[in-house]
Design an enzyme around this catalytic site. Sequence first.
Site, mmCIF file in Angstrom:
data_model
loop_
_atom_site.group_PDB
_atom_site.id
_atom_site.type_symbol
_atom_site.label_atom_id
_atom_site.label_comp_id
_atom_site.label_asym_id
_atom_site.label_seq_id
_atom_site.Cartn_x
_atom_site.Cartn_y
_atom_site.Cartn_z
ATOM 1 N N ASP A 24 -16.399 27.923 0.756
ATOM 2 C CA ASP A 24 -17.652 27.499 1.392
ATOM 3 C C ASP A 24 -17.476 27.021 2.835
ATOM 4 O O ASP A 24 -18.349 27.230 3.674
ATOM 5 C CB ASP A 24 -18.415 26.476 0.540
ATOM 6 C CG ASP A 24 -17.542 25.342 0.042
ATOM 7 O OD1 ASP A 24 -16.357 25.285 0.438
ATOM 8 O OD2 ASP A 24 -18.029 24.511 -0.740
ATOM 9 N N ASP B 269 -15.534 27.211 -7.482
ATOM 10 C CA ASP B 269 -16.673 26.299 -7.330
ATOM 11 C C ASP B 269 -17.782 26.862 -6.436
ATOM 12 O O ASP B 269 -18.628 26.116 -5.961
ATOM 13 C CB ASP B 269 -16.195 24.947 -6.776
ATOM 14 C CG ASP B 269 -15.430 25.085 -5.471
ATOM 15 O OD1 ASP B 269 -15.074 26.209 -5.098
ATOM 16 O OD2 ASP B 269 -15.185 24.051 -4.820
ATOM 17 N N ARG C 281 -7.138 26.872 8.412
ATOM 18 C CA ARG C 281 -8.350 26.044 8.411
ATOM 19 C C ARG C 281 -8.534 25.641 9.874
ATOM 20 O O ARG C 281 -7.991 24.637 10.319
ATOM 21 C CB ARG C 281 -8.177 24.818 7.519
ATOM 22 C CG ARG C 281 -7.848 25.142 6.036
ATOM 23 C CD ARG C 281 -8.010 23.900 5.183
ATOM 24 N NE ARG C 281 -7.356 23.997 3.877
ATOM 25 C CZ ARG C 281 -7.930 24.485 2.785
ATOM 26 N NH1 ARG C 281 -9.149 24.954 2.834
ATOM 27 N NH2 ARG C 281 -7.280 24.513 1.622
ATOM 28 N N GLY D 126 -7.999 28.032 2.266
ATOM 29 C CA GLY D 126 -6.817 28.125 1.405
ATOM 30 C C GLY D 126 -6.639 29.548 0.888
ATOM 31 O O GLY D 126 -7.610 30.199 0.520
ATOM 32 N N GLU E 251 -7.152 17.477 -9.789
ATOM 33 C CA GLU E 251 -6.770 16.797 -8.549
ATOM 34 C C GLU E 251 -7.878 15.839 -8.059
ATOM 35 O O GLU E 251 -7.605 14.746 -7.571
ATOM 36 C CB GLU E 251 -6.588 17.918 -7.519
ATOM 37 C CG GLU E 251 -5.849 17.629 -6.303
ATOM 38 C CD GLU E 251 -5.931 18.846 -5.362
ATOM 39 O OE1 GLU E 251 -6.526 19.880 -5.721
ATOM 40 O OE2 GLU E 251 -5.398 18.735 -4.265
ATOM 41 N N ARG F 160 -10.184 50.162 2.790
ATOM 42 C CA ARG F 160 -10.356 51.509 2.205
ATOM 43 C C ARG F 160 -11.833 51.898 2.142
ATOM 44 O O ARG F 160 -12.178 53.066 2.329
ATOM 45 C CB ARG F 160 -9.724 51.551 0.808
ATOM 46 C CG ARG F 160 -8.207 51.341 0.847
ATOM 47 C CD ARG F 160 -7.447 52.585 0.471
ATOM 48 N NE ARG F 160 -6.047 52.479 0.826
ATOM 49 C CZ ARG F 160 -5.030 52.431 -0.047
ATOM 50 N NH1 ARG F 160 -5.286 52.499 -1.332
ATOM 51 N NH2 ARG F 160 -3.779 52.357 0.378
ATOM 52 N N THR G 298 -11.204 31.717 -3.540
ATOM 53 C CA THR G 298 -10.653 30.365 -3.720
ATOM 54 C C THR G 298 -10.254 30.222 -5.177
ATOM 55 O O THR G 298 -10.915 30.781 -6.050
ATOM 56 C CB THR G 298 -11.674 29.258 -3.358
ATOM 57 O OG1 THR G 298 -11.195 28.000 -3.882
ATOM 58 C CG2 THR G 298 -13.053 29.492 -3.928
ATOM 59 N N ARG H 273 -9.950 20.169 -5.862
ATOM 60 C CA ARG H 273 -10.287 18.983 -5.071
ATOM 61 C C ARG H 273 -11.626 18.397 -5.507
ATOM 62 O O ARG H 273 -11.780 17.222 -5.678
ATOM 63 C CB ARG H 273 -10.338 19.402 -3.600
ATOM 64 C CG ARG H 273 -10.379 18.283 -2.643
ATOM 65 C CD ARG H 273 -10.198 18.756 -1.215
ATOM 66 N NE ARG H 273 -10.477 20.174 -1.006
ATOM 67 C CZ ARG H 273 -9.949 20.888 -0.036
ATOM 68 N NH1 ARG H 273 -9.081 20.349 0.763
ATOM 69 N NH2 ARG H 273 -10.269 22.145 0.129
ATOM 70 N N ASP I 77 -10.531 27.558 -6.815
ATOM 71 C CA ASP I 77 -11.288 26.464 -7.441
ATOM 72 C C ASP I 77 -12.481 26.913 -8.290
ATOM 73 O O ASP I 77 -12.981 26.148 -9.108
ATOM 74 C CB ASP I 77 -11.782 25.490 -6.368
ATOM 75 C CG ASP I 77 -10.653 24.683 -5.756
ATOM 76 O OD1 ASP I 77 -9.518 24.787 -6.248
ATOM 77 O OD2 ASP I 77 -10.904 23.956 -4.783
HETATM 78 O O1 F6P Z 1 -9.593 24.857 -2.259
HETATM 79 C C1 F6P Z 1 -8.442 25.315 -2.860
HETATM 80 C C2 F6P Z 1 -7.415 24.249 -2.934
HETATM 81 O O2 F6P Z 1 -6.267 24.769 -3.545
HETATM 82 C C3 F6P Z 1 -7.841 22.952 -3.630
HETATM 83 O O3 F6P Z 1 -7.789 23.032 -5.025
HETATM 84 C C4 F6P Z 1 -6.860 21.980 -3.052
HETATM 85 O O4 F6P Z 1 -7.349 20.676 -3.126
HETATM 86 C C5 F6P Z 1 -6.748 22.442 -1.634
HETATM 87 O O5 F6P Z 1 -7.035 23.811 -1.640
HETATM 88 C C6 F6P Z 1 -5.409 22.196 -1.006
HETATM 89 O O6 F6P Z 1 -5.435 22.653 0.300
HETATM 90 P P1 F6P Z 1 -4.174 22.706 1.261
HETATM 91 O O7 F6P Z 1 -3.293 23.812 0.775
HETATM 92 O O8 F6P Z 1 -4.719 22.988 2.602
HETATM 93 O O9 F6P Z 1 -3.513 21.396 1.138
#
Ligand code: F6P
Length: 330
Positions: free
Chosen positions: A110, A137, A79, A18, A230, A32, A133, A179, A135
């Site tokens: 990850d 995490d 992805r 993402g 989420e 750079r 990311t 997520r 998130d």
């Molecule tokens: O991992 C980042 C994130 O934004 C999550 O919070 C979310 O669940 C997911 O990506 C959504 O992914 P996509 O844009 O592929 O639906």
Amino acid sequence: MPQNISKIKKIGVLTSGGDSPGMNAAIRSVVRACNYYGIVCCGIRMGYEGLINDYVVELGPRSVRNLINRGGTELKSARSQEFRTKEGREKAAKTVKKHNIDALVIIGGDGSFTGGTIFQKEHGVPFIGVPGTIDNDIFGTDYTVGYDTALNTAVDAIDKIRDTATSHNRVFFVEVMGRDAGFIALNSGIATGALDILIPEEKDSIEDLFIAFEKAQEKGKSSSIVIVAEGEKLGGVYDLAKFTKMKYPEFDVKVTVLGHIQRGGSPTVADRVLASRLGVAAVEGLIAGKSNVMAGMQSSKLVFTPIEEAIKKHNEIDKDLIKVADILST
Ligand code: F6P
């Protein structure tokens, strides 16, 4: 310009998974820093898809001008399903060989690092990860690139929702991204004075939520905002809204899903600086012979965490913050 006496003469940079605000700042930083150390840098477009399909472009310092302030990723991201296959990774290895790429900087989460690790094991391509990311995490860094911007975007949106919640005495369930992680939810909830915050890391119950509503009513509160990550496990915002309406038919209940607006936009100062530091660190790490590590910042110090650790472990939610949220919502 310092002389580059290391084996690393060419670095490929890609963004994967993402997108997150600040990825462009990280790309710019890698490009750079390569230029500074006399290393050729090439951008791989579309993440691992670009490695498989040979979407490789040479990037000089001027090709990343006007990039630091832009959201998304100029290199694009994906992805990649094909990179999960041995055949896909074999094609990717051919691209690496064709362009004489000595090492990779992988900006992503990850899942992207897992791909890099397998690729390194199979084809011996060294890499360093930069955590990108929203998130937050990923273990091995206090903050991931994009998290601060996403958090501020969420807070800005929730502040606006509050205007309507207050004006109409409404109950709002606001879903924020995450997520598997509640960092955005917990911190945006505290920052916007939410009545309750539901996150995947905590065992929440609908009964507790109802108790929170009742206490709020006793205290004369006429509107409420509940922030829901989420990935929380009670069934999602729409079910929560439905059950709340069933229990309190007199409530005017609304749902807002913030969604991908949290992933876009110009990165904050914190994200730009973090991305800039980690991009340079990744290049310097590769020059120093490091591989299979992730560059991160912990307590304002640059650290390299073994990638397997960064993948396996996760940043823990601060229990003190949960307590603060509880105290302040009373
Ligand atoms: O991992 C980042 C994130 O934004 C999550 O919070 C979310 O669940 C997911 O990506 C959504 O992914 P996509 O844009 O592929 O639906």
